[in-house]
Every structure is written in C-alpha cells, then in structure tokens.
Write a protein that holds these residues in place. Structure first.
Motif, PDB file in Angstrom:
ATOM      1  N   SER A 129      -4.580  13.067 -28.750  1.00 43.96           N
ATOM      2  CA  SER A 129      -4.151  13.306 -27.373  1.00 43.96           C
ATOM      3  C   SER A 129      -2.706  13.777 -27.365  1.00 43.96           C
ATOM      4  O   SER A 129      -1.864  13.260 -28.100  1.00 43.96           O
ATOM      5  CB  SER A 129      -4.269  12.025 -26.537  1.00 43.96           C
ATOM      6  OG  SER A 129      -3.817  12.268 -25.212  1.00 43.96           O
ATOM      7  N   ASN A 130      -2.433  14.786 -26.539  1.00 47.49           N
ATOM      8  CA  ASN A 130      -1.087  15.334 -26.379  1.00 47.49           C
ATOM      9  C   ASN A 130      -0.583  15.014 -24.981  1.00 47.49           C
ATOM     10  O   ASN A 130      -1.161  15.475 -23.981  1.00 47.49           O
ATOM     11  CB  ASN A 130      -1.115  16.854 -26.597  1.00 47.49           C
ATOM     12  CG  ASN A 130       0.216  17.516 -26.264  1.00 47.49           C
ATOM     13  OD1 ASN A 130       1.266  16.941 -26.515  1.00 47.49           O
ATOM     14  ND2 ASN A 130       0.175  18.710 -25.707  1.00 47.49           N
ATOM     15  N   LEU A 131       0.475  14.223 -24.872  1.00 39.34           N
ATOM     16  CA  LEU A 131       1.130  13.950 -23.589  1.00 39.34           C
ATOM     17  C   LEU A 131       2.017  15.158 -23.290  1.00 39.34           C
ATOM     18  O   LEU A 131       3.171  15.222 -23.708  1.00 39.34           O
ATOM     19  CB  LEU A 131       1.951  12.664 -23.669  1.00 39.34           C
ATOM     20  CG  LEU A 131       2.832  12.323 -22.473  1.00 39.34           C
ATOM     21  CD1 LEU A 131       2.023  12.228 -21.196  1.00 39.34           C
ATOM     22  CD2 LEU A 131       3.587  11.035 -22.731  1.00 39.34           C
ATOM     23  N   ALA A 132       1.488  16.116 -22.575  1.00 43.04           N
ATOM     24  CA  ALA A 132       2.071  17.454 -22.540  1.00 43.04           C
ATOM     25  C   ALA A 132       3.097  17.674 -21.432  1.00 43.04           C
ATOM     26  O   ALA A 132       4.156  18.259 -21.671  1.00 43.04           O
ATOM     27  CB  ALA A 132       0.952  18.493 -22.408  1.00 43.04           C
ATOM     28  N   ARG A 148      -8.260  16.188 -27.477  1.00 46.66           N
ATOM     29  CA  ARG A 148      -9.103  17.030 -28.314  1.00 46.66           C
ATOM     30  C   ARG A 148      -9.906  16.165 -29.270  1.00 46.66           C
ATOM     31  O   ARG A 148      -9.405  15.168 -29.778  1.00 46.66           O
ATOM     32  CB  ARG A 148      -8.258  18.001 -29.147  1.00 46.66           C
ATOM     33  CG  ARG A 148      -7.757  19.210 -28.392  1.00 46.66           C
ATOM     34  CD  ARG A 148      -6.944  20.098 -29.297  1.00 46.66           C
ATOM     35  NE  ARG A 148      -6.607  21.356 -28.627  1.00 46.66           N
ATOM     36  CZ  ARG A 148      -5.653  22.175 -29.021  1.00 46.66           C
ATOM     37  NH1 ARG A 148      -4.944  21.879 -30.095  1.00 46.66           N
ATOM     38  NH2 ARG A 148      -5.411  23.298 -28.378  1.00 46.66           N
ATOM     39  N   SER A 149     -11.138  16.595 -29.508  1.00 45.59           N
ATOM     40  CA  SER A 149     -11.954  15.918 -30.512  1.00 45.59           C
ATOM     41  C   SER A 149     -13.128  16.808 -30.879  1.00 45.59           C
ATOM     42  O   SER A 149     -13.671  17.516 -30.023  1.00 45.59           O
ATOM     43  CB  SER A 149     -12.478  14.576 -30.003  1.00 45.59           C
ATOM     44  OG  SER A 149     -13.246  13.931 -31.005  1.00 45.59           O
ATOM     45  N   SER A 150     -13.505  16.769 -32.136  1.00 48.38           N
ATOM     46  CA  SER A 150     -14.718  17.455 -32.561  1.00 48.38           C
ATOM     47  C   SER A 150     -15.945  16.609 -32.265  1.00 48.38           C
ATOM     48  O   SER A 150     -17.071  17.057 -32.468  1.00 48.38           O
ATOM     49  CB  SER A 150     -14.649  17.775 -34.065  1.00 48.38           C
ATOM     50  OG  SER A 150     -14.400  16.607 -34.809  1.00 48.38           O
ATOM     51  N   THR A 153     -18.182  12.281 -27.714  1.00 44.67           N
ATOM     52  CA  THR A 153     -18.206  10.890 -27.267  1.00 44.67           C
ATOM     53  C   THR A 153     -16.873  10.200 -27.534  1.00 44.67           C
ATOM     54  O   THR A 153     -16.437   9.341 -26.763  1.00 44.67           O
ATOM     55  CB  THR A 153     -19.342  10.119 -27.957  1.00 44.67           C
ATOM     56  OG1 THR A 153     -19.255  10.321 -29.380  1.00 44.67           O
ATOM     57  CG2 THR A 153     -20.698  10.603 -27.466  1.00 44.67           C
ATOM     58  N   ALA A 154     -16.203  10.577 -28.626  1.00 46.35           N
ATOM     59  CA  ALA A 154     -14.890   9.996 -28.932  1.00 46.35           C
ATOM     60  C   ALA A 154     -13.856  10.462 -27.912  1.00 46.35           C
ATOM     61  O   ALA A 154     -12.981   9.690 -27.500  1.00 46.35           O
ATOM     62  CB  ALA A 154     -14.460  10.401 -30.347  1.00 46.35           C
ATOM     63  N   LYS A 155     -13.949  11.706 -27.501  1.00 42.46           N
ATOM     64  CA  LYS A 155     -13.027  12.219 -26.483  1.00 42.46           C
ATOM     65  C   LYS A 155     -13.248  11.517 -25.145  1.00 42.46           C
ATOM     66  O   LYS A 155     -12.286  11.174 -24.446  1.00 42.46           O
ATOM     67  CB  LYS A 155     -13.222  13.723 -26.323  1.00 42.46           C
ATOM     68  CG  LYS A 155     -12.232  14.359 -25.354  1.00 42.46           C
ATOM     69  CD  LYS A 155     -12.370  15.864 -25.317  1.00 42.46           C
ATOM     70  CE  LYS A 155     -13.653  16.307 -24.678  1.00 42.46           C
ATOM     71  NZ  LYS A 155     -13.743  17.776 -24.500  1.00 42.46           N
ATOM     72  N   ALA A 156     -14.502  11.263 -24.798  1.00 43.20           N
ATOM     73  CA  ALA A 156     -14.810  10.571 -23.553  1.00 43.20           C
ATOM     74  C   ALA A 156     -14.264   9.144 -23.559  1.00 43.20           C
ATOM     75  O   ALA A 156     -13.750   8.649 -22.552  1.00 43.20           O
ATOM     76  CB  ALA A 156     -16.320  10.558 -23.322  1.00 43.20           C
ATOM     77  N   GLY A 181     -16.252  19.943 -28.335  1.00 46.25           N
ATOM     78  CA  GLY A 181     -15.844  20.018 -29.727  1.00 46.25           C
ATOM     79  C   GLY A 181     -16.802  20.922 -30.495  1.00 46.25           C
ATOM     80  O   GLY A 181     -17.884  21.269 -30.009  1.00 46.25           O
ATOM     81  N   TRP A 182     -16.433  21.288 -31.676  1.00 50.17           N
ATOM     82  CA  TRP A 182     -17.251  22.188 -32.493  1.00 50.17           C
ATOM     83  C   TRP A 182     -17.242  21.668 -33.916  1.00 50.17           C
ATOM     84  O   TRP A 182     -16.241  21.761 -34.611  1.00 50.17           O
ATOM     85  CB  TRP A 182     -16.689  23.611 -32.423  1.00 50.17           C
ATOM     86  CG  TRP A 182     -17.432  24.626 -33.226  1.00 50.17           C
ATOM     87  CD1 TRP A 182     -18.781  24.808 -33.286  1.00 50.17           C
ATOM     88  CD2 TRP A 182     -16.852  25.598 -34.100  1.00 50.17           C
ATOM     89  NE1 TRP A 182     -19.083  25.842 -34.126  1.00 50.17           N
ATOM     90  CE2 TRP A 182     -17.914  26.351 -34.643  1.00 50.17           C
ATOM     91  CE3 TRP A 182     -15.552  25.922 -34.476  1.00 50.17           C
ATOM     92  CZ2 TRP A 182     -17.713  27.386 -35.550  1.00 50.17           C
ATOM     93  CZ3 TRP A 182     -15.347  26.952 -35.367  1.00 50.17           C
ATOM     94  CH2 TRP A 182     -16.422  27.679 -35.886  1.00 50.17           C
TER      95      TRP A 182
END
Length: 268
Positions: A129-132, A148-150, A153-156, A181-182
């Motif tokens: 995660s980027n605190l942008a 970001r995550s490939s 479910t991990a991103k969620a 993700g890809w």
C-alpha cells in the motif's frame, strides 16, 4: 515499483513531526499538501501551521533535532532527505484541535509498506500500500492511497483494514479506480515463443521477471480471462516521478525484438 526500497514517505515523515509539535508546543495546523499522484510515493509534503510567538524558537530547535533523527533513519534509503521551516503569512483559519489530531493520527496509522512477498516469484512484492496524497484545507481533508496485489483477495483484506482505521476516526471511505492483479503464467505460449526468439536474436537466455506495478494486463484479464498475455518494453527507471527516464539503447532493442516475435509467432 519502488515500494520495496523503503524510501521515506514525505506524508509520513511530516505528520510524525506535526504530531510531536502539537503535543509539546500546541501548534495548530492550517493546511497540508502532500503528494501528487496515487501511483507515486510522495517525495514532498508541505504544511502551514501557527504557533505562539514565544514558542517559535522551540519549534526551530525541535525541527533541527527531528531532522537529525530522520536523516539517520534514512541515511541509506534516502540520503538527501530535507526538512525545512520558513515564515509564512498568517492563515485565515486553522483546523480545530480534534480534527487536526484525527487526520494526523490517521496518516500515522495508515499502512505504507510491503505486506507480503510473493511465494511464487522470489524477490517480488505481492501486496503493498502506498500512502500517496494527503490534502487538508478550508475545512476539508482527504487521504488517498493505492493498494496493489497480484492476489485480489489479499488486496480486499488490506482495503478492509485501512477502512477500519479511518472509519474509527470519523472519516468517510470510498474505494475507486481499482484493477485486477495479474498472476505470472510460466506456461504461457507467448512466453515460450519470446524466450526462443530472444535467444535466437541475442545468443543468450532472457531473464524472466515479474514486477510489482499496475499493468494493462491486469485490467484486460478481467473481461478476457482466457487471453494469454505478456508485458514487455524498454528499460524505464523511477517511473511516475520527476526522475523518470528511459534507457535509450533499449528502445531499439525492444523494437527489434517485438518485430522478430511477431514474425516467429505461430498462426492461430
């Protein structure tokens, strides 16, 4: 792409100091302007604050000491870190004490880091995660992050954790602009053709790599899950920053490679 280099996040560094100055010197925050793009780690952040005249010198001393602390912490990852203090015109308003602390607490608690490395590809970041962006002015504040995550479910799960932080501080949370993700496919037919063509052109094996970045492949894979895809291009350094650059001699190499692959690709 540089989240695994653990460079300084200007929003984090600044709000860490603001919290100390609020607690010890009673400063009041008028505005915050940190970061510029969701997909870029923030290199700069600015805040306008007020302080009692008899404590101004204390603020300077505190900042000098803090600069030394943070410079030591980032001496390897960010050796050119700068923190500056300058006089400004008196702002028309400041944030109320409750909200300024809630915002700064949120920024401090908000994750900005690598959460998991890939099991399938050693050395590849899987989830981060980027605190942008942090903006606060005229009674409104916003914090924007890019997760970001490939692994979707991990991103969620990460999104849910971040939502908990800000909702507990009284903020409204929205999730927009996401993309899938890809996952790398080492059995890809395109990859097989490209490896063979690369060796034929350059006389050596290609290095197959995955990167932790947002790619069109992830977006296209959602409506077209059966597509076989690969991402290639010339060498780019420091993307989405003022230092972004392309290695010129790789542009022609990339083009020649692409043309050769199209020639060698089997008809479908």
């Amino acid at each position: 792409m540089d989240i695994n280099l653990y460079r300084g996040n200007a929003n984090k560094i600044m709000c860490r100091f603001l919290k100390q100055a609020i607690r010890e010197l009673g400063i009041r925050v008028s505005s915050i302007d940190g970061g510029s793009l969701r997909n870029a780690i923030p290199r700069e952040a600015f805040a306008t604050v007020t302080i009692a005249k008899d404590k101004a010198e204390n603020l300077k001393q505190m900042l000098t000491a803090y600069h030394g602390i943070v410079s030591a912490e980032y001496s390897i990852a960010d050796p050119d870190l700068k923190i500056e203090l300058a006089a400004a015109d008196m702002p028309k308003s400041v944030m109320d004490e409750k909200n300024q602390l809630a915002l700064i607490d949120g920024v401090q608690a908000c994750p900005h880091e690598v959460f998991r490395m890939s099991d399938a590809m050693p050395g590849l970041v899987e989830t981060s995660s980027n605190l942008a962006i942090v903006k606060a002015e005229n009674g409104e504040a916003s914090v924007k992050c890019l997760m970001r995550s490939s692994v979707d479910t991990a991103k969620a799960d990460l999104a849910s954790a971040m939502e908990s932080i800000f909702r507990n501080l009284g903020a409204k949370c929205e999730f927009t602009g996401g993309y899938n993700g890809w996952k790398p496919n080492m059995n890809s037919a395109i990859l097989k053709t490209m490896k063979e063509t690369y060796k034929k052109l350059y006389g050596k094996d290609a290095e197959i790599k995955a990167i932790h970045a947002g790619l069109e492949c992830g977006i296209l894979s959602e409506p077209y899950p059966s597509w076989d895809m690969i991402s290639i291009g010339p060498t780019i350094r420091h993307p989405h920053s003022p230092d972004e650059k392309v290695k010129i001699d790789t542009v022609a190499k990339f083009w020649n490679f692409l043309v050769a692959v199209l020639k060698d690709a089997p008809a479908s």
